[in-house]
Design a protein around this motif. Structure first.
Motif, PDB file in Angstrom:
ATOM      1  N   ARG A  76     -54.005-114.495  58.727  1.00  0.00           N
ATOM      2  CA  ARG A  76     -53.910-113.281  57.921  1.00  0.00           C
ATOM      3  C   ARG A  76     -53.213-112.196  58.722  1.00  0.00           C
ATOM      4  NH1 ARG A  76     -59.055-115.305  56.911  1.00  0.00           N
ATOM      5  NH2 ARG A  76     -59.502-115.837  54.732  1.00  0.00           N
ATOM      6  N   SER A  77     -52.317-111.488  58.069  1.00  0.00           N
ATOM      7  CA  SER A  77     -51.601-110.387  58.704  1.00  0.00           C
ATOM      8  C   SER A  77     -51.252-109.361  57.642  1.00  0.00           C
ATOM      9  CB  SER A  77     -50.334-110.897  59.405  1.00  0.00           C
ATOM     10  OG  SER A  77     -49.467-111.519  58.474  1.00  0.00           O
ATOM     11  N   THR A  78     -50.674-108.251  58.058  1.00  0.00           N
ATOM     12  CA  THR A  78     -50.288-107.181  57.135  1.00  0.00           C
ATOM     13  C   THR A  78     -48.780-107.023  57.133  1.00  0.00           C
ATOM     14  OG1 THR A  78     -52.367-106.012  57.529  1.00  0.00           O
ATOM     15  CG2 THR A  78     -50.567-104.750  56.565  1.00  0.00           C
ATOM     16  N   SER A  79     -48.194-106.885  55.941  1.00  0.00           N
ATOM     17  CA  SER A  79     -46.754-106.718  55.794  1.00  0.00           C
ATOM     18  C   SER A  79     -46.478-105.557  54.854  1.00  0.00           C
ATOM     19  CB  SER A  79     -46.133-107.999  55.242  1.00  0.00           C
ATOM     20  OG  SER A  79     -44.756-107.842  55.027  1.00  0.00           O
ATOM     21  N   ASP A  80     -45.416-104.800  55.152  1.00  0.00           N
ATOM     22  CA  ASP A  80     -45.111-103.624  54.333  1.00  0.00           C
ATOM     23  C   ASP A  80     -44.358-103.974  53.055  1.00  0.00           C
ATOM     24  OD1 ASP A  80     -46.336-101.819  56.050  1.00  0.00           O
ATOM     25  OD2 ASP A  80     -44.542-101.615  57.297  1.00  0.00           O
ATOM     26  N   GLN A 125     -53.546-101.295  47.566  1.00  0.00           N
ATOM     27  CA  GLN A 125     -53.000-100.257  46.706  1.00  0.00           C
ATOM     28  C   GLN A 125     -53.168 -98.854  47.282  1.00  0.00           C
ATOM     29  OE1 GLN A 125     -54.149-101.188  42.406  1.00  0.00           O
ATOM     30  NE2 GLN A 125     -55.267-102.822  43.499  1.00  0.00           N
ATOM     31  N   ILE A 126     -53.963 -98.704  48.304  1.00  0.00           N
ATOM     32  CA  ILE A 126     -54.142 -97.396  48.944  1.00  0.00           C
ATOM     33  C   ILE A 126     -53.060 -97.159  49.988  1.00  0.00           C
ATOM     34  CG2 ILE A 126     -55.683 -95.990  50.385  1.00  0.00           C
ATOM     35  CD1 ILE A 126     -58.028 -97.402  49.028  1.00  0.00           C
ATOM     36  N   ARG A 127     -52.835 -98.110  50.845  1.00  0.00           N
ATOM     37  CA  ARG A 127     -51.853 -97.980  51.932  1.00  0.00           C
ATOM     38  C   ARG A 127     -50.490 -98.564  51.550  1.00  0.00           C
ATOM     39  NH1 ARG A 127     -56.776 -97.547  53.739  1.00  0.00           N
ATOM     40  NH2 ARG A 127     -57.301 -99.498  52.709  1.00  0.00           N
ATOM     41  N   ASP A 128     -50.397 -99.165  50.366  1.00  0.00           N
ATOM     42  CA  ASP A 128     -49.167 -99.758  49.839  1.00  0.00           C
ATOM     43  C   ASP A 128     -48.560-100.785  50.803  1.00  0.00           C
ATOM     44  OD1 ASP A 128     -47.271-100.241  47.907  1.00  0.00           O
ATOM     45  OD2 ASP A 128     -45.907 -98.668  48.631  1.00  0.00           O
ATOM     46  N   ASN A 129     -49.411-101.635  51.326  1.00  0.00           N
ATOM     47  CA  ASN A 129     -48.926-102.788  52.074  1.00  0.00           C
ATOM     48  C   ASN A 129     -49.633-104.038  51.554  1.00  0.00           C
ATOM     49  OD1 ASN A 129     -51.478-102.749  53.265  1.00  0.00           O
ATOM     50  ND2 ASN A 129     -50.768-101.634  55.085  1.00  0.00           N
ATOM     51  N   TYR A 130     -49.411-105.150  52.210  1.00  0.00           N
ATOM     52  CA  TYR A 130     -49.894-106.410  51.666  1.00  0.00           C
ATOM     53  C   TYR A 130     -50.621-107.224  52.730  1.00  0.00           C
ATOM     54  CZ  TYR A 130     -46.814-105.397  47.753  1.00  0.00           C
ATOM     55  OH  TYR A 130     -46.202-104.806  46.675  1.00  0.00           O
ATOM     56  N   LEU A 131     -51.763-107.750  52.347  1.00  0.00           N
ATOM     57  CA  LEU A 131     -52.437-108.748  53.167  1.00  0.00           C
ATOM     58  C   LEU A 131     -51.721-110.074  52.930  1.00  0.00           C
ATOM     59  CD1 LEU A 131     -54.863-109.628  54.974  1.00  0.00           C
ATOM     60  CD2 LEU A 131     -56.095-110.120  52.841  1.00  0.00           C
ATOM     61  N   THR A 132     -51.223-110.677  54.002  1.00  0.00           N
ATOM     62  CA  THR A 132     -50.490-111.942  53.912  1.00  0.00           C
ATOM     63  C   THR A 132     -51.392-113.078  54.363  1.00  0.00           C
ATOM     64  OG1 THR A 132     -48.408-110.812  54.381  1.00  0.00           O
ATOM     65  CG2 THR A 132     -48.449-113.209  54.675  1.00  0.00           C
ATOM     66  N   ILE A 133     -51.507-114.113  53.531  1.00  0.00           N
ATOM     67  CA  ILE A 133     -52.343-115.275  53.844  1.00  0.00           C
ATOM     68  C   ILE A 133     -51.432-116.499  53.895  1.00  0.00           C
ATOM     69  CG2 ILE A 133     -54.325-116.674  53.154  1.00  0.00           C
ATOM     70  CD1 ILE A 133     -53.979-113.445  51.367  1.00  0.00           C
ATOM     71  N   GLU A 134     -51.443-117.215  55.009  1.00  0.00           N
ATOM     72  CA  GLU A 134     -50.583-118.387  55.149  1.00  0.00           C
ATOM     73  C   GLU A 134     -51.189-119.370  56.123  1.00  0.00           C
ATOM     74  OE1 GLU A 134     -46.801-117.392  56.961  1.00  0.00           O
ATOM     75  OE2 GLU A 134     -47.725-115.636  57.917  1.00  0.00           O
ATOM     76  N   ASP A 135     -50.581-120.555  56.169  1.00  0.00           N
ATOM     77  CA  ASP A 135     -51.015-121.585  57.096  1.00  0.00           C
ATOM     78  C   ASP A 135     -50.716-121.148  58.530  1.00  0.00           C
ATOM     79  OD1 ASP A 135     -50.067-124.251  58.713  1.00  0.00           O
ATOM     80  OD2 ASP A 135     -51.736-124.672  57.373  1.00  0.00           O
ATOM     81  N   THR A 136     -51.687-121.341  59.410  1.00  0.00           N
ATOM     82  CA  THR A 136     -51.526-120.901  60.793  1.00  0.00           C
ATOM     83  C   THR A 136     -50.293-121.502  61.438  1.00  0.00           C
ATOM     84  OG1 THR A 136     -53.922-120.665  61.001  1.00  0.00           O
ATOM     85  CG2 THR A 136     -52.654-120.770  63.045  1.00  0.00           C
ATOM     86  N   GLN A 137     -50.059-122.795  61.197  1.00  0.00           N
ATOM     87  CA  GLN A 137     -48.939-123.491  61.806  1.00  0.00           C
ATOM     88  C   GLN A 137     -47.684-123.473  60.928  1.00  0.00           C
ATOM     89  OE1 GLN A 137     -49.278-124.567  64.887  1.00  0.00           O
ATOM     90  NE2 GLN A 137     -51.432-123.928  64.881  1.00  0.00           N
TER      91      GLN A 137
END
Length: 333
Positions: free
Chosen positions: A14-18, A101-113
């Motif tokens: 999980r990471s954050t992307s604008d 929706q508050i900070r207008d960014n996105y939680l990104t969910i993907e395979d670790t590898q």
């Protein structure tokens, strides 16, 4: 922003992307009504990426089939009709997004590898059973659910598509298909040709014939009648098609109605290259013998075939590998 609490299986990153590239987004208003209205699973409309049609599958309260509760489950599914011919598979890398929706960014969910996933007939869906805990998702301070509204997204890159060079499918027939056919041979004592064949008859979608050799063949030549069952439409079979059939052939006792002395059973695979099976020595050729047994009456010989199809094998053949360059496109609802 509240403290984010996640369960972190080894395969989820999980990471954050604008401003990620998304091929599809789905906005859900009145999210809480999904559970209240017993909508345990929601499938989005289709979207195209890499030449294939996809959709998102959302379990708002967790995938109960996987014993998941108190989490959102999220999967990517390929349209089954796109996986043609049989054995075709598509390799893809994908990511999911959840809009803050508050900070207008996105939680990104993907395979670790960032591993490719194989979408094929027995595995149409890939994704994550526990994308986010409901407690974290519903906490308004995190921005994922605001005014009971949320936005999910997905990005899909098709890396390659392929099929096995060759394979086969064996179908066992639960309710076996059976048919009987009677072949009447008149003027038996005047037969001069080596073989006589009946009209064709159907068992399932396949056509069959009875072949009679009045003078026998092989080890029975000159002393026995030979009887065989043959596929009549062998030229129409696709390469590799095989039919497993059990068959019984009888020379009918026209006097007493008893047939055990002139009855034989066989089970064999039939194909375009092996289309006829039976007996070189079915019964002794002597007319007096046949007449005494009630098998030859008024110089007429009657053969009955009973055929049961038990299994069918079909093979597939197609290109083994095709690399695909991904294209970007965006859809929203």
């Amino acid at each position: 922003m509240a403290n984010l609490i996640f369960e972190n299986p080894d395969d989820i990153s999980r990471s954050t992307s604008d401003s990620p590239t998304m091929h599809y987004t789905v906005k859900i208003k009145s999210f809480s009504l999904l559970a209240k209205n017993s909508m345990e699973r929601y499938e989005t409309g289709e979207f195209e990426s890499g030449g294939y049609n996809w959709k998102l599958v959302i379990y708002p309260s967790g995938n109960k089939d996987k014993n998941v509760t108190e989490h959102i489950s999220l999967y990517l599914a390929i349209e089954a009709a796109d996986l043609r011919p049989p054995g075709w598979e598509v390799h893809a890398i994908f990511r999911f997004f959840l809009h803050d929706q508050i900070r207008d960014n996105y939680l990104t969910i993907e395979d670790t590898q960032k591993e490719e996933r194989r979408f094929r007939g027995i595995k149409l869906e890939w994704g994550y059973d526990k994308v986010i805990p409901l407690k974290t998702f519903k906490d308004a301070r995190n921005g994922y659910l605001v005014d009971d509204t949320c936005v999910f997204g997905a990005e899909v890159f098709v890396s390659k598509q392929r099929s096995m060079d060759k394979g086969e499918c064996l179908e066992l027939i639960k309710e076996s298909i059976t048919n009987k056919f009677v072949f009447r041979i008149e003027n038996y004592s005047k037969l001069t040709t080596d073989f006589y064949d009946s009209n064709s008859f159907n068992v399932g979608i396949y056509k069959w014939k009875i072949w009679l050799g009045p003078n026998g063949e092989g080890i029975g030549l000159g002393n026995y009648n030979s009887l065989h069952l043959a596929l009549a439409n062998k030229s129409s079979l696709s390469a590799g098609t095989k039919i497993f059939a059990e068959f019984t052939m009888r020379i009918l006792d026209q006097v007493n109605g008893r047939h055990p002395s002139a009855k034989h059973n066989f089970s064999r695979w039939f194909s375009a290259s092996s289309y006829m099976h039976g007996w070189d020595r079915f019964i002794s050729i002597g007319s007096s013998n046949l007449t005494n047994m009630g098998l030859l009456v008024k110089d007429t010989f009657v053969v009955e075939a009973e055929v049961t199809i038990l299994a069918v094998v079909n093979t597939t053949s197609s290109p083994s590998l095709e690399l695909v360059s991904s294209t970007s496109c965006c859809y929203s609802v």
